[in-house]
Design a protein around this motif. Structure first.
Motif, PDB file in Angstrom:
ATOM      1  N   SER A   6      34.039  52.365  51.605  1.00  0.00           N
ATOM      2  CA  SER A   6      34.585  52.299  50.246  1.00  0.00           C
ATOM      3  C   SER A   6      35.876  53.078  50.047  1.00  0.00           C
ATOM      4  O   SER A   6      36.531  52.900  49.020  1.00  0.00           O
ATOM      5  CB  SER A   6      33.544  52.781  49.243  1.00  0.00           C
ATOM      6  N   THR A   7      36.268  53.917  51.008  1.00  0.00           N
ATOM      7  CA  THR A   7      37.537  54.630  50.828  1.00  0.00           C
ATOM      8  C   THR A   7      38.732  53.685  50.896  1.00  0.00           C
ATOM      9  O   THR A   7      39.847  54.081  50.570  1.00  0.00           O
ATOM     10  CB  THR A   7      37.713  55.777  51.857  1.00  0.00           C
ATOM     11  N   ILE A   8      38.505  52.434  51.269  1.00  0.00           N
ATOM     12  CA  ILE A   8      39.583  51.445  51.280  1.00  0.00           C
ATOM     13  C   ILE A   8      39.824  50.863  49.882  1.00  0.00           C
ATOM     14  O   ILE A   8      40.886  50.305  49.610  1.00  0.00           O
ATOM     15  CB  ILE A   8      39.271  50.308  52.287  1.00  0.00           C
ATOM     16  N   LYS A   9      38.856  51.028  48.990  1.00  0.00           N
ATOM     17  CA  LYS A   9      38.938  50.375  47.679  1.00  0.00           C
ATOM     18  C   LYS A   9      40.152  50.783  46.841  1.00  0.00           C
ATOM     19  O   LYS A   9      40.750  49.920  46.196  1.00  0.00           O
ATOM     20  CB  LYS A   9      37.636  50.576  46.904  1.00  0.00           C
ATOM     21  N   PRO A  10      40.566  52.053  46.819  1.00  0.00           N
ATOM     22  CA  PRO A  10      41.767  52.359  46.032  1.00  0.00           C
ATOM     23  C   PRO A  10      43.006  51.566  46.481  1.00  0.00           C
ATOM     24  O   PRO A  10      43.852  51.229  45.652  1.00  0.00           O
ATOM     25  CB  PRO A  10      41.961  53.862  46.257  1.00  0.00           C
ATOM     26  N   PHE A  11      43.088  51.233  47.749  1.00  0.00           N
ATOM     27  CA  PHE A  11      44.232  50.450  48.216  1.00  0.00           C
ATOM     28  C   PHE A  11      44.159  49.025  47.670  1.00  0.00           C
ATOM     29  O   PHE A  11      45.170  48.446  47.269  1.00  0.00           O
ATOM     30  CB  PHE A  11      44.305  50.454  49.747  1.00  0.00           C
ATOM     31  N   THR A  22      45.431  45.513  35.133  1.00  0.00           N
ATOM     32  CA  THR A  22      45.430  46.838  34.519  1.00  0.00           C
ATOM     33  C   THR A  22      44.034  47.442  34.681  1.00  0.00           C
ATOM     34  O   THR A  22      43.056  46.703  34.895  1.00  0.00           O
ATOM     35  CB  THR A  22      45.770  46.778  33.015  1.00  0.00           C
ATOM     36  N   PRO A  23      43.911  48.761  34.547  1.00  0.00           N
ATOM     37  CA  PRO A  23      42.588  49.381  34.633  1.00  0.00           C
ATOM     38  C   PRO A  23      41.614  48.864  33.577  1.00  0.00           C
ATOM     39  O   PRO A  23      40.403  48.920  33.769  1.00  0.00           O
ATOM     40  CB  PRO A  23      42.888  50.870  34.417  1.00  0.00           C
ATOM     41  N   CYS A  24      42.142  48.354  32.481  1.00  0.00           N
ATOM     42  CA  CYS A  24      41.286  47.877  31.380  1.00  0.00           C
ATOM     43  C   CYS A  24      40.915  46.404  31.505  1.00  0.00           C
ATOM     44  O   CYS A  24      40.138  45.893  30.684  1.00  0.00           O
ATOM     45  CB  CYS A  24      41.970  48.130  30.042  1.00  0.00           C
ATOM     46  N   ASP A  25      41.458  45.697  32.500  1.00  0.00           N
ATOM     47  CA  ASP A  25      41.082  44.297  32.700  1.00  0.00           C
ATOM     48  C   ASP A  25      39.592  44.208  32.998  1.00  0.00           C
ATOM     49  O   ASP A  25      39.016  45.098  33.627  1.00  0.00           O
ATOM     50  CB  ASP A  25      41.882  43.665  33.834  1.00  0.00           C
ATOM     51  N   MET A  26      38.999  43.115  32.550  1.00  0.00           N
ATOM     52  CA  MET A  26      37.560  42.924  32.703  1.00  0.00           C
ATOM     53  C   MET A  26      37.254  42.044  33.910  1.00  0.00           C
ATOM     54  O   MET A  26      38.035  41.169  34.270  1.00  0.00           O
ATOM     55  CB  MET A  26      36.984  42.274  31.443  1.00  0.00           C
ATOM     56  N   GLU A  53      27.130  42.155  32.951  1.00  0.00           N
ATOM     57  CA  GLU A  53      28.142  42.481  31.944  1.00  0.00           C
ATOM     58  C   GLU A  53      29.545  42.294  32.517  1.00  0.00           C
ATOM     59  O   GLU A  53      29.748  42.343  33.732  1.00  0.00           O
ATOM     60  CB  GLU A  53      28.006  43.941  31.506  1.00  0.00           C
ATOM     61  N   ASN A  54      30.498  42.130  31.620  1.00  0.00           N
ATOM     62  CA  ASN A  54      31.893  42.235  32.010  1.00  0.00           C
ATOM     63  C   ASN A  54      32.242  43.719  31.944  1.00  0.00           C
ATOM     64  O   ASN A  54      31.943  44.385  30.950  1.00  0.00           O
ATOM     65  CB  ASN A  54      32.801  41.426  31.086  1.00  0.00           C
ATOM     66  N   VAL A  55      32.846  44.229  32.991  1.00  0.00           N
ATOM     67  CA  VAL A  55      33.182  45.654  33.073  1.00  0.00           C
ATOM     68  C   VAL A  55      34.666  45.793  33.378  1.00  0.00           C
ATOM     69  O   VAL A  55      35.313  44.868  33.872  1.00  0.00           O
ATOM     70  CB  VAL A  55      32.342  46.359  34.164  1.00  0.00           C
ATOM     71  N   THR A  56      35.210  46.954  33.071  1.00  0.00           N
ATOM     72  CA  THR A  56      36.625  47.194  33.366  1.00  0.00           C
ATOM     73  C   THR A  56      36.813  47.458  34.850  1.00  0.00           C
ATOM     74  O   THR A  56      35.887  47.894  35.544  1.00  0.00           O
ATOM     75  CB  THR A  56      37.167  48.399  32.571  1.00  0.00           C
ATOM     76  N   LEU A  57      38.026  47.218  35.314  1.00  0.00           N
ATOM     77  CA  LEU A  57      38.343  47.552  36.705  1.00  0.00           C
ATOM     78  C   LEU A  57      38.207  49.052  36.928  1.00  0.00           C
ATOM     79  O   LEU A  57      37.784  49.483  38.005  1.00  0.00           O
ATOM     80  CB  LEU A  57      39.745  47.067  37.069  1.00  0.00           C
ATOM     81  N   ARG A  58      38.560  49.845  35.923  1.00  0.00           N
ATOM     82  CA  ARG A  58      38.388  51.302  36.027  1.00  0.00           C
ATOM     83  C   ARG A  58      36.935  51.628  36.350  1.00  0.00           C
ATOM     84  O   ARG A  58      36.645  52.414  37.231  1.00  0.00           O
ATOM     85  CB  ARG A  58      38.809  52.011  34.738  1.00  0.00           C
ATOM     86  N   LYS A 161      48.683  54.349  37.377  1.00  0.00           N
ATOM     87  CA  LYS A 161      47.420  53.689  37.046  1.00  0.00           C
ATOM     88  C   LYS A 161      46.324  54.098  38.028  1.00  0.00           C
ATOM     89  O   LYS A 161      45.180  54.340  37.642  1.00  0.00           O
ATOM     90  CB  LYS A 161      47.585  52.164  37.071  1.00  0.00           C
ATOM     91  N   MET A 162      46.683  54.188  39.300  1.00  0.00           N
ATOM     92  CA  MET A 162      45.701  54.558  40.317  1.00  0.00           C
ATOM     93  C   MET A 162      45.233  56.001  40.141  1.00  0.00           C
ATOM     94  O   MET A 162      44.040  56.283  40.283  1.00  0.00           O
ATOM     95  CB  MET A 162      46.270  54.350  41.722  1.00  0.00           C
ATOM     96  N   LEU A 163      46.141  56.911  39.834  1.00  0.00           N
ATOM     97  CA  LEU A 163      45.736  58.302  39.606  1.00  0.00           C
ATOM     98  C   LEU A 163      44.768  58.388  38.436  1.00  0.00           C
ATOM     99  O   LEU A 163      43.771  59.120  38.490  1.00  0.00           O
ATOM    100  CB  LEU A 163      46.956  59.188  39.355  1.00  0.00           C
ATOM    101  N   ASP A 164      45.052  57.626  37.391  1.00  0.00           N
ATOM    102  CA  ASP A 164      44.175  57.610  36.224  1.00  0.00           C
ATOM    103  C   ASP A 164      42.787  57.104  36.613  1.00  0.00           C
ATOM    104  O   ASP A 164      41.772  57.700  36.248  1.00  0.00           O
ATOM    105  CB  ASP A 164      44.787  56.740  35.127  1.00  0.00           C
TER     106      ASP A 164
END
Length: 179
Positions: A6-11, A22-26, A53-58, A161-164
Motif C-alpha cells: 500500500s505504500t505505492i498508493k500515494p503515487f 480532487t481529494p473531495c471527488d467521490m 457508500e460513495n466515499v471521498t478519495l481522501r 493536495k497529496m500532503l493534505d
C-alpha cells in the motif's frame, strides 16, 4: 528490494490529482470485478467499513482502501502510472503496467521509496539522492562539485493536495499510530 504494498498508493493518488481529480471527488466503495487482458480481476479489501457508500478519495487513501485504488487505476492509465513511478525515481524491473500495480505487488528498494516520497514535501520536485557533494584534495582545494539532479514529478498543486490527504492518513487513518 521489498514488496511495497500500500505504500505505492500515494503515487497513484498523485497521478489522479494531476489528472483533474480532487481529494473531495467521490468513488464507489464496493468490490468490483474488472476484466484485465481477458481475465477477471477482483481485488479484496481488508475492511468492509462504509461498504456500498460513495466515499471521498481522501477517505480512500486515509483507509488504504484497495477498492478505491482499483477504481482509480480503472479511470487512469496503468502505463501512465508506470511512467510516473519512473519520474519518482522508482526503476524496479518488477513494475509492469497492469491494474494490479495499484496494490503494490512490485519490489522496490528502500532508497527509491524514500527518494520518491520526498516529492510530496518538496512541492512536487524530486531531488535525486546524492552521496558525495564535493571532492577536495588534502590541501582543501575543491577538485569537483556535484549538484543533485532535480526534476518536477507532479505539480505544486498536486503536491499540496497529496500532503493534505497524507495528513488525513496520519490524523485518523491507517497511520494514526504515528500520532
Amino acid at each position: 528490494r521489498r514488496q511495497v504494498g500500500s505504500t505505492i498508493k500515494p503515487f497513484l493518488y498523485s497521478l489522479a490529482m494531476d489528472n483533474g481529480f480532487t481529494p473531495c471527488d467521490m468513488a464507489p466503495n464496493v468490490q468490483q470485478t474488472y476484466i484485465v487482458a481477458g481475465q477477471a480481476w477482483t481485488p479484496r479489501n481488508a475492511s468492509k467499513s462504509r461498504y456500498g457508500e460513495n466515499v471521498t478519495l481522501r477517505w480512500g487513501l486515509q483507509q488504504s482502501n484497495n477498492w478505491i485504488s482499483a477504481y482509480l487505476i480503472s479511470k487512469l492509465n496503468p502505463q501512465q502510472f508506470v511512467q510516473l513511478l519512473q519520474k519518482y525515481g522508482i526503476d524496479s524491473p518488477t513494475i509492469h503496467a497492469s491494474m494490479a500495480l495499484c496494490l503494490g505487488p512490485c519490489d522496490v528498494s528502500v532508497g527509491e521509496m524514500v527518494s520518491a516520497y520526498t516529492v510530496f514535501a518538496n512541492n512536487g520536485i524530486r531531488c535525486a539522492p546524492l552521496f558525495v557533494t564535493r571532492i577536495e584534495d588534502n590541501s582543501g582545494n575543491v577538485l569537483a562539485d556535484f549538484q543533485p539532479r532535480m526534476n518536477e514529478v507532479i505539480s505544486q498543486e498536486g503536491a499540496y493536495k497529496m500532503l493534505d490527504m497524507m495528513r488525513a492518513v496520519a490524523d485518523g487513518g491507517t497511520a494514526s499510530r504515528l500520532r
